[in-house]
Design an enzyme around this catalytic site. Structure first.
Site, short mmCIF file in Angstrom:
data_model
loop_
_atom_site.label_atom_id
_atom_site.label_comp_id
_atom_site.label_asym_id
_atom_site.label_seq_id
_atom_site.Cartn_x
_atom_site.Cartn_y
_atom_site.Cartn_z
N SER A 65 0.81 -1.22 0.00
CA SER A 65 0.00 0.00 0.00
C SER A 65 0.84 1.28 0.00
O SER A 65 1.63 1.50 -0.90
CB SER A 65 -0.95 -0.06 1.20
OG SER A 65 -1.80 1.02 1.23
N THR A 503 0.62 -1.40 11.44
CA THR A 503 1.41 -1.59 10.22
C THR A 503 2.85 -1.09 10.35
O THR A 503 3.66 -1.33 9.48
CB THR A 503 0.77 -0.86 9.03
OG1 THR A 503 0.73 0.54 9.32
CG2 THR A 503 -0.63 -1.34 8.75
P1 NG1 Z 1 -2.08 1.69 11.50
O1 NG1 Z 1 -0.66 1.61 11.12
O2 NG1 Z 1 -2.61 0.53 12.32
O3 NG1 Z 1 -2.41 3.03 12.09
C1 NG1 Z 1 -2.79 2.36 9.00
C2 NG1 Z 1 -3.93 3.35 8.96
C3 NG1 Z 1 -5.22 2.58 8.99
C4 NG1 Z 1 -5.31 1.53 7.89
C5 NG1 Z 1 -4.03 0.70 7.87
C6 NG1 Z 1 -3.95 -0.23 6.68
C7 NG1 Z 1 -4.03 5.59 9.97
C8 NG1 Z 1 -3.93 6.38 11.21
N1 NG1 Z 1 -3.88 4.27 10.10
O4 NG1 Z 1 -2.94 1.59 10.16
O5 NG1 Z 1 -6.29 3.47 8.94
O6 NG1 Z 1 -5.59 2.13 6.66
O7 NG1 Z 1 -2.86 1.51 7.87
O8 NG1 Z 1 -3.50 0.37 5.52
O9 NG1 Z 1 -4.26 6.15 8.90
ZN ZN Z 2 -3.73 1.06 0.35
#
Ligand code: NG1
Ligand code: ZN
Length: 541
Positions: A65, A503
């Site tokens: 992503s 992530t």
């Molecule tokens: P994490 O890293 O758990 O905050 C991020 C995004 C999520 C989601 C995931 C998957 C923010 C604050 N967090 O997660 O909303 O999209 O990546 O791609 O944007």
């Molecule tokens: Zn994505």
């Protein structure tokens, strides 16, 4: 374990670095690409088992992503195009972390626990993003599938939501659409063209949209779609991957977090712009005003625009269907207030991660869900779809009602209900703006965002932070929530929370308040509290 002989042998070609432990997180596995070959092979195995278990086609998407180009990742897609069910996330983690000698035992355990009939056939769809590492990694997935005798279909370069769409089409025997890229483009472009015919004064100027492709797969696929759009939209594509680096100073995540326009975008004042992320499942809009001030229209503004439009159409159609908006703690406070108090729409808050929002949205006739970062879609229950499609063809209904139902029907056809989809969401937004005769500035002025700030804090072990109340409050470490509460009290219209990222190896801090200065100050103070109370490492915030 004679049946696993091929698995054992092939697995030697995809060796696991000894001691490496990974976890299937918010969006599958994600880490530096060089550590993922064994994970890919094993996810090929797991997808094959999942397919045998569900007697359906399963998807495997190779992507990281919005992460930097050097990273990669993988996630599994369940039969209706949704994220894989939580119990299997656990199996994914076990399988990924098993040392070579234990691999077949872990496989056998899963088969026994899930009572899988190994003589069932298996079918797995796979796709990948444009990262240099993705091609070899997807080959490892294919190796895993074939070593358990599964059948595979490799879609090659596709956006994440396109693969989700293919899986859903296949498992609904074509009733959702055709499982080809051509089928996808035809379905959404036809719906878009029909909707846009209802646009008020749709000049060439209004048809123009600047798109930042994040130098990724979304750019390639948007080019393919354009041919089907018959000039109903004029796309000016930037960061199309021809020379820039994936996600580097561009893309939806960069724009949302940095709150500024991406590199390489020739923006003029007032022009409507949007950014995709690296696998094209997120989208945010923005424009610069006449004094050069940047305005972001994020997932909350998108949810507001779409839910307002759907609500108006439901009223016109005289359909009594309940519509709700699902958000996370990151939703701007102003959006929640507007939706609840002015729009009178039900709003619910879930934990971060699309699977949670998707799940909650399924509880309503129409569930609009968006993360503030621009990942979201709309789910229509079977009841809602039936009522809308019925009314659209009801010859006894009044013209007004029938017309509203037709608009709703085409909107359903335009939306990718399997998952958030930047391309489909972009067309929905473009159609809504055109049908309502609304400019991006008018959309922006529906409500004013509270200034906010997101920061990251490095800690030794982010698992020391436990949260409750949809991640809006911390339970551990002791004293952290009290510290946040007293900091928030110092500011006006303020709110702040922290949570461990799913992530990245960081703790995320979010703060909002009446001014940018206050939001920045609060975010900084909360970061310090996390650093001190949750075992911060490295430089003090
Ligand atoms: P994490 O890293 O758990 O905050 C991020 C995004 C999520 C989601 C995931 C998957 C923010 C604050 N967090 O997660 O909303 O999209 O990546 O791609 O944007
Ligand atoms: Zn994505």
């Amino acid at each position: 374990m004679a049946q696993f002989q091929e698995v054992s042998q092939k697995s030697l070609l995809h060796p696991k670095p000894k001691g490496l432990m990974l976890q299937y997180g918010t969006a599958g596995f994600r880490t530096t690409a060089k550590d993922l070959d064994h994970v890919m092979f094993r996810m090929g195995l797991l997808a094959t088992l999942r397919s045998k278990k569900t007697k359906s086609t399963i998807g495997v998407m190779v992507t990281a992503s919005h992460n930097p180009e050097e990273d990669n990742g993988v996630k599994l897609i369940d039969p209706m195009g949704e994220m894989v069910t939580p119990a299997w996330e656990g199996y994914a983690t076990q399988l990924a972390n098993a040392e070579q000698e234990a691999l077949c035992t872990v496989l056998k355990d899963i088969i026994e626990k899930e009572d899988i009939n190994m003589s069932e056939t298996a079918s797995v769809f796979i796709g990948r993003d444009t990262r240099p590492s993705s091609e070899n990694l997807s080959q490892a997935v294919l190796d895993g599938i074939s070593s358990l005798g599964g059948n595979s279909k490799d879609y090659g370069l596709v956006t994440t939501p396109q693969l989700h769409y293919m899986v859903r089409c296949r498992n609904t025997n074509g009733s959702y659409g055709t499982d080809t890229l051509q089928g996808y483009y035809q379905k959404i472009s036809q719906a878009f063209i029909k909707l846009i015919k209802n646009a008020k004064n749709h000049t060439d100027d209004q048809k123009r949209l600047l798109v930042d492709g994040a130098n990724g797969i979304g750019a390639l696929k948007l080019r393919e779609l354009e041919i089907f759009l018959e000039s109903a939209l004029q796309v000016l594509l930037f960061n199309d991957g021809s020379n820039g680096k994936l996600n580097y100073m561009c893309g939806a995540d960069y724009v949302k977090v940095q709150q500024k326009s991406p590199k390489g975008m020739g923006m003029e004042a007032g022009q409507r712009c949007c950014s995709f992320d690296g696998d094209a499942d997120r989208i945010v809009y923005y424009y610069n005003d006449s004094v050069g001030c940047f305005h972001l229209l994020d997932g909350d503004k998108i949810a507001t625009l779409i839910s307002t439009y759907l609500k108006e159409l439901l009223t016109q159609a005289g359909l009594n269907l309940q519509i709700a908006v699902v958000q996370t703690a990151y939703a701007n406070g102003s959006s929640t207030l507007y939706l609840e108090d002015i729009m009178k729409v039900t709003v619910c808050c879930t934990k971060t991660g699309v699977k949670h929002l998707h799940h909650a949205a399924q509880n309503f006739d129409i569930g609009v869900y968006f993360e503030a970062n621009g990942h979201g879609t709309v789910l229509f229950s079977q009841k809602a779809e039936e009522q809308i499609r019925q009314l659209a063809k009801d010859t006894n209904a009044s013209d007004e009602k029938k017309h509203a139902a037709e608009l709703l029907e085409n909107t359903i056809n335009l939306i990718n209900q399997a998952t958030g989809d930047a391309i489909s969401d972009m067309l929905v937004i473009e159609a809504v703006l055109a049908v309502k005769g609304m400019t991006v500035q008018e959309w922006d002025s529906i409500y004013t965002d509270l200034p906010n700030r997101q920061l990251k804090v490095k800690v030794a072990d982010r698992r020391v932070i436990d949260t409750k109340d949809a991640e809006r409050r911390t339970v551990t470490p002791a004293g952290l929530q009290d510290a946040i509460d007293s900091l928030v009290k110092k500011y006006t219209k303020a709110r702040a929370f922290v949570r461990p990222s799913g992530t990245e190896d960081v703790v995320r801090v979010y703060a909002e308040a009446d001014t940018q200065e206050s939001a920045d100050g609060l975010a900084h103070e909360v970061s310090l509290a996390v650093y001190c109370l949750a075992g911060g490492v490295g430089e003090k915030p």
